[in-house]
Design an enzyme around this catalytic site. Structure first.
Site, PDB file in Angstrom:
ATOM      1  CB  CYS A  61      -0.934   0.007   1.217  1.00 18.67           C
ATOM      2  SG  CYS A  61      -2.167  -1.317   1.206  1.00 18.67           S
TER       3      CYS A  61
ATOM      4  CG  HIS B 260      11.981  -2.092   4.251  1.00 17.05           C
ATOM      5  ND1 HIS B 260      11.714  -3.275   4.893  1.00 17.05           N
ATOM      6  CD2 HIS B 260      11.576  -2.262   2.969  1.00 17.05           C
ATOM      7  CE1 HIS B 260      11.178  -4.123   4.036  1.00 17.05           C
ATOM      8  NE2 HIS B 260      11.071  -3.533   2.852  1.00 17.05           N
TER       9      HIS B 260
ATOM     10  CG  HIS C   1      -4.070  20.553   5.022  1.00 19.58           C
ATOM     11  ND1 HIS C   1      -5.317  20.974   5.433  1.00 19.58           N
ATOM     12  CD2 HIS C   1      -3.484  21.620   4.395  1.00 19.58           C
ATOM     13  CE1 HIS C   1      -5.489  22.233   5.067  1.00 19.58           C
ATOM     14  NE2 HIS C   1      -4.392  22.647   4.445  1.00 19.58           N
TER      15      HIS C   1
ATOM     16  CG  HIS D 177      -2.823   3.811   3.473  1.00 24.26           C
ATOM     17  ND1 HIS D 177      -3.340   3.695   2.200  1.00 24.26           N
ATOM     18  CD2 HIS D 177      -2.839   2.554   3.997  1.00 24.26           C
ATOM     19  CE1 HIS D 177      -3.649   2.429   1.972  1.00 24.26           C
ATOM     20  NE2 HIS D 177      -3.361   1.725   3.037  1.00 24.26           N
TER      21      HIS D 177
ATOM     22  CG  HIS E 124     -18.300   6.200   3.925  1.00 15.95           C
ATOM     23  ND1 HIS E 124     -19.130   6.782   2.975  1.00 15.95           N
ATOM     24  CD2 HIS E 124     -19.125   5.496   4.750  1.00 15.95           C
ATOM     25  CE1 HIS E 124     -20.377   6.453   3.228  1.00 15.95           C
ATOM     26  NE2 HIS E 124     -20.407   5.671   4.300  1.00 15.95           N
TER      27      HIS E 124
ATOM     28  CG  ASN F 144      -6.794  -0.362   1.754  1.00 12.58           C
ATOM     29  OD1 ASN F 144      -6.103   0.225   0.922  1.00 12.58           O
ATOM     30  ND2 ASN F 144      -6.270  -1.111   2.718  1.00 12.58           N
TER      31      ASN F 144
END
Length: 469
Positions: free
Chosen positions: A167, A246, A337, A341, A370, A374
């Site tokens: 992702c 990582h 802001h 994710h 919503h 995802n």
């Protein structure tokens, strides 16, 4: 008296140094000219009725698995208008084909790129660098080659195809472009971020692998980046900082989000309970590097006093961030802001709690989850699109992007807004409905209710199990 030639020789090294530094500054600058999110067709919507049909098609599931699935859907944070791949809507998820998989990606690639080139007034043949990231499908020729062929790009285009990055791949791709900009001056780059869901729909009964079917939905984004200084007036964002972390050396983190086969041989994506712990750990490591780059010196000094005062406490950094350590780090001193994710309600809640964010700060991520679900690597850009559609983004604002991905990775960055933003985007036809009065999933009303851990169906004619099963 020194001659003009002598003076020239004396100042020549300084002149060359200044010229080098100015060129280096231009070449390492990364501007975003435009981005374009994918909007699937209405016939691909996965509303409650369609979701129930997909669930009931899996004959491997028993009552306990159905109950778990529907409870998860109810609490997922997803609404009625998310989308799934065409093969899932058509009932072919049990036997996906390569043409189905490529068609799914073609729709995302070509819709977003067509719109991006048209909006930016840039020809595909002007593109110097192309980076495509799709984690779960890597055909030959590559997906980047597929795009080059479609648009007739130049033979010297620098093409990269990233797979398996999860992702958080979108910011990995952006960082790759940023690094290439250090070598190649005056370039235009395109990044395409999406995921191949159709051939990866899980058909087994392992609960940790069933979660992905409840959360992941179709989506993606194409972005146009440049380091050409003359394009600055056309750019909408400037990348100020990007830090990649990582945590794959940790076995627990490595295995918490992984593509595997279950005991019955069904392939899928496993999300374990260790994921939230891994995310918190790698998030702390990332912020230790990123925050000193984006916060003003006075805030860093204040934080050091808080950090030292509570040095013996566990999770001291996260406690200080959220105010739990007494002082609280004011992220708003360096960030306006937060683009989080939209990986799931737990991810959004966890980041919000860790950073002490308000519901206003979390609203864009909650609404993107919503409305679109995802969408893996494309998710950040739906969140950004929400901010733009709500006209929150003004010149000089700073946007912190926060992403997590399999590996386990945490990649975060800071963008600077270069002009007031409010162009029409993927949210155009529905932004007036957001935020809705309630984010409750309609499964609760249409198919049952949850009471004391017991789910009972009220429309037995539509489902195969009743409350007496």
């Amino acid at each position: 008296m020194e001659t003009p030639t002598t003076l020239l020789l004396l100042f020549l090294p300084l002149l060359l140094t200044l010229t080098f530094l100015l060129k280096r500054k231009h070449s390492t600058t990364c501007y975003m000219l435009n981005y374009e999110c994918y909007k699937p067709s209405d016939h691909l919507k996965l509303d409650t009725e369609a979701s129930c049909r997909v669930v009931l098609r899996n004959t491997n599931l028993g009552w306990e698995q159905y109950k778990f699935l529907l409870k998860t859907i109810v609490s997922s944070g997803l609404g009625e208008e998310t989308h799934s791949p065409a093969n899932v809507v058509a009932g072919r998820e049990a036997d996906p084909s390569l043409p189905d998989s490529l068609q799914e990606l073609d729709h995302i690639f070509f819709q977003t790129l067509d719109n991006l080139f048209a909006k930016s007034r840039v020809s595909p043949r002007e593109i110097d660098i192309l980076v495509v990231n799709v984690s779960l499908l890597s055909p030959a020729p590559s997906l980047s080659s597929r795009i080059i062929n479609r648009y007739g790009m130049r033979s010297d285009v620098k093409a990269f195809n990233l797979s398996g990055m999860g992702c958080s791949a979108s910011l990995v791709a952006v960082d790759l472009v940023r690094q290439l900009f250090k070598t190649y001056r005056n370039r235009l780059a395109v990044v395409v971020s999406t995921e191949s869901l159709g051939p990866n729909w899980y058909r087994g009964v392992d609960k940790s692998m069933m979660l992905s079917n409840c959360l992941f939905r179709s989506g993606g984004c194409s972005m146009l980046l440049t380091n050409r200084p003359e394009f600055r007036h056309r750019a909408i964002l400037k990348l100020n900082h990007l830090v990649r972390t990582h945590f794959g050396s940790n076995d627990e983190a490595y295995n918490c989000c992984i593509q595997v086969e279950d005991d019955q041989g069904y392939a899928g994506f496993r999300l374990t309970k260790k994921l939230t712990k891994a995310a918190a750990q790698v998030f702390v490591i990332n912020l230790r590097v990123l925050l000193p780059k984006i916060l003003p010196p006075w805030e860093i000094i204040r934080f050091i006093f808080v950090y030292l005062r509570w040095g013996k406490r566990k999770n001291k950094l996260m406690e200080a961030l959220s105010g739990g350590a007494g002082g609280g780090l004011n992220l708003k001193s360096g960030v306006d802001h937060f683009c989080i994710h939209p990986g799931g309600r737990a991810v959004i809640d966890g980041v919000g709690k860790s950073l002490g964010l308000s519901e206003y700060d979390l609203e864009p991520a909650r609404m993107a989850l919503h409305r679109f679900g995802n969408t893996s690597a494309g998710g950040l850009w739906y969140v950004l699109g929400y901010m733009e559609a709500k006209k929150r983004l003004r010149k000089g604002d700073r946007i912190m992007m926060i992403s997590f991905g399999a590996g386990f990775k945490c990649n975060n960055c800071l963008w600077e807004v270069l002009k007031d933003l409010g162009d029409a985007n993927v949210w155009e036809d529905c932004i007036h409905r957001y935020p809705p009065a309630s984010l409750a999933n309609p499964f609760t009303e249409k198919y049952g209710w949850i009471n004391d851990e017991r789910l009972s169906f009220v429309r037995i004619e539509d489902c195969v199990f009743s409350s007496n099963a």
